[in-house]
Design an enzyme around this catalytic site. Structure first.
Site, PDB file in Angstrom:
ATOM      1  N   ARG B  54     -12.726  -2.047   2.215  1.00 13.83           N
ATOM      2  CA  ARG B  54     -13.436  -1.293   1.194  1.00 13.83           C
ATOM      3  C   ARG B  54     -14.058  -2.169   0.121  1.00 13.83           C
ATOM      4  O   ARG B  54     -14.986  -1.758  -0.542  1.00 13.83           O
ATOM      5  CB  ARG B  54     -12.498  -0.256   0.554  1.00 13.83           C
ATOM      6  CG  ARG B  54     -11.309  -0.898  -0.147  1.00 13.83           C
ATOM      7  CD  ARG B  54     -10.161   0.066  -0.312  1.00 13.83           C
ATOM      8  NE  ARG B  54      -9.083  -0.551  -1.071  1.00 13.83           N
ATOM      9  CZ  ARG B  54      -8.227  -1.423  -0.571  1.00 13.83           C
ATOM     10  NH1 ARG B  54      -8.313  -1.795   0.688  1.00 13.83           N
ATOM     11  NH2 ARG B  54      -7.270  -1.936  -1.325  1.00 13.83           N
ATOM     12  N   CYS B 168      24.097   3.292  -7.730  1.00 11.98           N
ATOM     13  CA  CYS B 168      25.072   3.774  -6.745  1.00 11.98           C
ATOM     14  C   CYS B 168      24.398   4.498  -5.581  1.00 11.98           C
ATOM     15  O   CYS B 168      24.906   4.498  -4.470  1.00 11.98           O
ATOM     16  CB  CYS B 168      26.114   4.661  -7.419  1.00 11.98           C
ATOM     17  SG  CYS B 168      25.424   6.177  -8.057  1.00 11.98           S
TER      18      CYS B 168
END
Lengths: 311, 649
Positions: B54, B168
């Protein structure tokens, strides 16, 4: 660097393609990319908008792109077309398409870009062609100098109006159409069948078109001096079509006759929408807009209208 | 819009473009075609292969070169008569100060990250130069106009912070594939191939303490005499087997969760072991570093395939082996790079094995690469359209055509028949600390919080100041700069470690602090309010900044919780978007935006969603007599901005 991608079955993208097209495959998927790489696109008529369109589909990775337009470079063609080097030593003696081809090839070595000699002539007969999709950018030129066999080779044909063809394109108001109904079918839909709030650009373009036809003008061959005659024609058309004249503001018609050149910032917008719609058509990823798109830099709106007669 | 008139405005204009990527290439071309004659362009990036689909001013032969320079040369080929000045540099460099910005009539952004966007916004406000801001993602895009005093500035609406994941979730309880990717990339890859001195949460568990963690250190060490295949299998069994067994022993964790399945190499590859000997040799010795590939040596071709558990395990072992055999020198210094094939292979395989263990669907290398590299979708057409819209706005700005300024959204699906939707710009947010004088308010425990926390969490992270100065009345509390003498530096360093109320000039409830950034020429005031207690869950920083609405985090799939982890390095599990390419958004955000535009079909009023803006009605720009008013428009645009459409390259 050949087209390694199309082996016997043509099913797999090569590593090279995957690397090059990575970001867009993330948008439309590998299947769509494969379909793109097998598509053949024909473009008739080179303008600034079409240069943008060509850039977009070459970058997207179509299989091939064929350009038709034998005109040589003029000052006007240079103004909105970044594919043409401004050095006269380079462009002298070459056609627009040859120059564009040379630039486009560089954008993506995996796409074949070629030039077909030929000069679109008089009115287009929509039934001569058997093609999956035709996209008109504004009105059409005539492509009857090529046989149906020629068109049959392409998946998508984009016809752009150029100064030598029959119709015009305007600086700020440009339309493109998808072949749901043909262009001819669309513009013959009676005006009073449209919803109340319909793009005034659509009507205005039809007025300009009819005016050029009646006066045997080339597209865009207009000036402010034509305004009274154009306004008169508008009145007649509105009466014939039972449309309230306020749907076609005089100020809009005035703009349309005053400056008929391409406005450079609008080219990438129309060329971008057109590219996107063609990519949708080929890749079968999403429905192309149905079936007219209008953009007016004055209000900034990019509007889709359904001009198929059966909304 | 007669072109003669704007041609004059355009010809005399001096414009600054920031970014020569996806939007930048299109924009530079369109500016040149539109008659602009004096263009300056800044970009710190170099060209990569994945740009070429692009960023059409670049060719394969330009890979590795400066984007700004190559873009300049390419455009001069078709417009040799104009002046283009390129800077291969970071726009945040001090060379690009307010005085530098003052020389321009308008600044055009085609940036790829929030940080630089905020910085440019401040410089434009400081220099009083209009800014046109833009972004694209896939088929979506937006252009906005920011003129000091007339329209909102880029920061009037707070932008979302990058998504971070609780430690966690990453170390113990992944529930989505992205959690496995973060684990594989930030923890396992970093542990095995990165800087050994960096803190790493890989072995942090609640159940067993320092002893096993120490032992774990040894596990990852490759002993000189150890066979590399042996080592790979040992790592495999440790992280996918032993560690999972350990985690399972903590019953509490699995009460309301599916229990993961430990994976051991002997079970996964029953008959496979020992069969791939020699594959590395087949790969050839002369390979360049980045072409070393486990997929290639295993004969796997399609990056779109989803590998089986066994295939993933083979890739894992092969990639690990290749790192040690072919790229030994880099080990210890590697960081994950989305353009590093072998790294992507390793991370994909590791994430998939972990996903299999936790019952999460597996993904292809192509998909995993997108997630790990935070890659934003990008196509040429959207960038081209956005560039055209930028130039149209730029011309209005140069003509001071204030009534006609528009924000324009490029949609994927038409809303009210529109693919390109213009909207009136918003007025400046009166509580914006960047473009208004309104003071912010900071609730904080002045007896316990150190100045360092205020500098790091508030001044730098939240307010985005790079070179801050903090004053209490006329007393300087803190300052950053090259020209400070040693005494001052020592003084400020000492201040950083003091709690607010014990500073030489004590900061207590009711104190008004002045915070400034020299480079950005930004100054704002903060009203301090003492507060004793903060909710650890909801206010983990122990401070609450208000007065300027902070955007909520983009996704709230998991509660922030560090209870399990006893670790301070939550940064290690953040998904910072890559800075080198297209992004600032995560895939989740993009999806939201497309949902918005989809649901934004004719009845926009049905769009649900809470808004962080003040409810205000907005008139859609329309020159027809009947105006359409959306009650919920601001929530729609708000989402758009949140999901912000932001790439550029």
């Amino acid at each position: 660097m050949g087209r390694l991608c199309l082996g016997m079955d043509g099913e797999e993208l090569t590593e090279q393609e995957t690397a090059l097209y990575d970001r867009q495959i993330r948008v439309w998927g590998a299947g769509a990319q494969r379909r793109l790489s097998k598509a053949h696109v024909l473009v008739c008529g080179i303008t600034g908008t079409i240069a943008e369109f060509c850039k977009n589909i070459v970058l997207a990775g179509v299989g091939s792109l064929t350009l038709v337009d034998d005109r040589v470079v003029t000052e006007d063609a240079l103004s909105a077309n970044f594919l043409i080097p401004s050095d006269e030593n380079v462009y002298a003696g070459k056609t627009l398409t040859e120059l564009c081809r040379d630039s486009l090839k560089d954008f993506n070595p995996m796409v074949r870009v070629s030039v077909e000699k030929g000069r679109p002539l008089m009115p287009l007969f929509p039934d001569i062609i058997e093609i999956k999709n035709i996209l008109h950018l504004d009105l059409t030129g005539d492509l009857s100098s090529f046989g149906s066999e020629f068109y049959g080779k392409f998946d998508v044909v984009v016809v752009s109006c150029c100064s030598f063809t029959t119709k015009k394109k305007n600086e700020e108001t440009i339309e493109c159409e998808l072949h749901y109904p043909s262009f001819e079918e669309s513009i013959s839909v009676p005006w009073k069948s449209f919803p109340r709030r319909f793009s005034k650009q659509y009507f205005a373009m039809r007025v300009i078109e009819r005016f050029e036809e009646a006066e045997q003008r080339k597209p865009g061959e207009l000036s402010i001096a034509d305004l009274p005659a154009v306004l008169k024609l508008k009145k007649e058309l509105c009466e014939a079509q039972s449309l309230n004249e306020s749907h076609i503001p005089n100020a809009l018609l005035e703009r349309l006759v005053t400056d008929t050149r391409e406005f450079p910032p609008v080219c990438p917008i129309i060329g971008g929408i057109l590219g996107q719609e063609v990519i949708k058509t080929i890749s079968e990823k999403g429905d192309p807009v149905k079936n007219f798109f209008f953009f007016d830099a004055m209000d900034g709106k990019g509007i889709i209208e359904d001009v198929s007669g059966n909304p | 819009m007669a072109s003669r008139k704007h041609l004059a405005a355009v010809k005399g204009a001096k414009v600054l473009m920031v970014g020569a990527g996806g939007i930048g290439c299109e924009l530079l071309k369109t500016l040149a075609l539109s008659g602009f004659q004096d263009i300056h362009i800044i970009d710190m990036d170099t060209i990569e292969v994945s740009n070429l689909n692009r960023q059409f001013l670049f060719r394969q032969s330009h890979v590795g070169q400066s984007k700004a320079k190559v873009a300049r040369e390419a455009v001069l080929k078709f417009r040799p008569e104009i002046s283009i000045t390129s800077y291969h540099a970071n726009v945040k460099d001090s060379d690009f100060n307010v005085d530098f910005f003052k020389q321009f009539n308008v600044v055009l952004n085609g940036l790829d990250n929030l940080d630089a966007r905020r910085h440019v916004n401040r410089l434009c406000l400081g220099a009083d130069v209009p800014l046109i801001e833009s972004g694209t993602t896939g088929f979506l895009g937006q252009v906005t106009v920011h003129v000091k005093g007339r329209t909102e500035c880029y920061e009037c609406q707070p932008k979302p912070a990058p998504k971070t994941y609780p430690v966690c979730t990453i170390t113990s309880t992944p529930s989505k594939f992205v959690h496995c990717i973060v684990w594989a990339k930030e923890l396992l890859f970093a542990k095995l191939f990165g800087d050994k001195n960096q803190a790493n949460d890989l072995n942090v568990r609640s159940s067993d303490g320092a002893s096993s963690s120490k032992q774990a250190e040894d596990v990852f060490e490759h002993r000189d005499d150890e066979d590399i295949e042996q080592y790979g299998r040992r790592i495999y069994d440790h992280v996918f087997g032993y560690n999972i067994e350990q985690a399972l022993s903590n019953e509490e964790t699995w009460k309301n969760r599916n229990r993961p399945k430990p994976m051991y190499i002997r079970d996964v590859m029953l008959n496979e072991l020992g069969q791939q000997n020699g594959s590395v040799e087949k790969n050839g010795a002369a390979n360049e570093v980045y072409s070393v590939s486990a997929m290639a040596s295993l004969g796997m071709k399609n990056p779109q395939d989803i590998w089986s558990l066994m295939e993933n395990s083979r890739v894992f072992l092969e990639a690990l082996k290749l790192f040690f055999m072919k790229r030994q020198k880099e080990i210890g210094n590697l960081t994950f790079d989305k353009d590093d094939q072998l790294a992507v292979e390793f991370v994909t395989a590791a994430a998939n094995i972990r996903a299999a263990s936790f019952g999460i669907p597996l993904h292809s290398l192509f998909e995993a690469k997108g997630i790990a590299g935070n890659i934003v979708h990008a196509v040429a057409t959207t960038n081209a359209i956005i560039a055209g819209l930028i130039v149209i706005e730029a011309i209005k700005v140069l003509q001071n055509d204030t009534k006609n300024y528009r924000m324009t959204y490029c949609l994927e699906h038409p809303a009210r028949k529109m693919l390109l939707m213009p909207v009136d710009p918003f007025e400046p947010n009166k509580s914006c600390y960047v473009c208004s004088e309104t003071p912010l308010s900071l609730e904080i425990n002045t007896h316990r919080t150190k100045l360092r926390d205020v500098v790091e969490k508030i001044v730098r992270a939240t307010l985005g100041m790079g070179l801050p100065l903090i004053m209490h009345g006329s007393a300087l509390l803190y300052e950053v700069g090259d020209d400070l003498d040693e005494d001052m530096v020592a003084n400020y360093a000492a201040n950083l470690d003091k709690v607010l109320s014990e500073l030489p000039t004590p900061v207590t409830s009711g104190t008004m602090l002045t915070i400034e950034d020299f480079l950005q020429e930004l100054s704002c005031k903060i009203n301090i309010k003492h507060r004793e207690e903060f909710d650890e869950e909801k206010e983990p920083d122990g401070m609450v900044l208000s007065g300027w609405t902070q955007a909520p985090a983009v996704a709230q799939d998991d509660k922030k919780s560090t209870a399990n982890a006893g670790s301070s390095s939550s940064a290690s599990s953040s998904m910072e978007p890559e800075k080198t390419d297209d992004i600032e958004t995560t895939p989740g955000k993009k999806r939201k935006l497309s949902e918005v535009s989809e649901s934004a079909n004719p009845e926009l009023s049905s769009v649900a969603g809470s808004s962080t803006r003040n409810p205000e009605k907005l008139e859609l720009v329309d020159d027809d007599d009947d105006l359409v008013i959306f009650d919920n428009w601001d929530s729609v645009t708000d989402k758009k901005i949140k999901c912000n459409v932001s790439s550029s390259s």
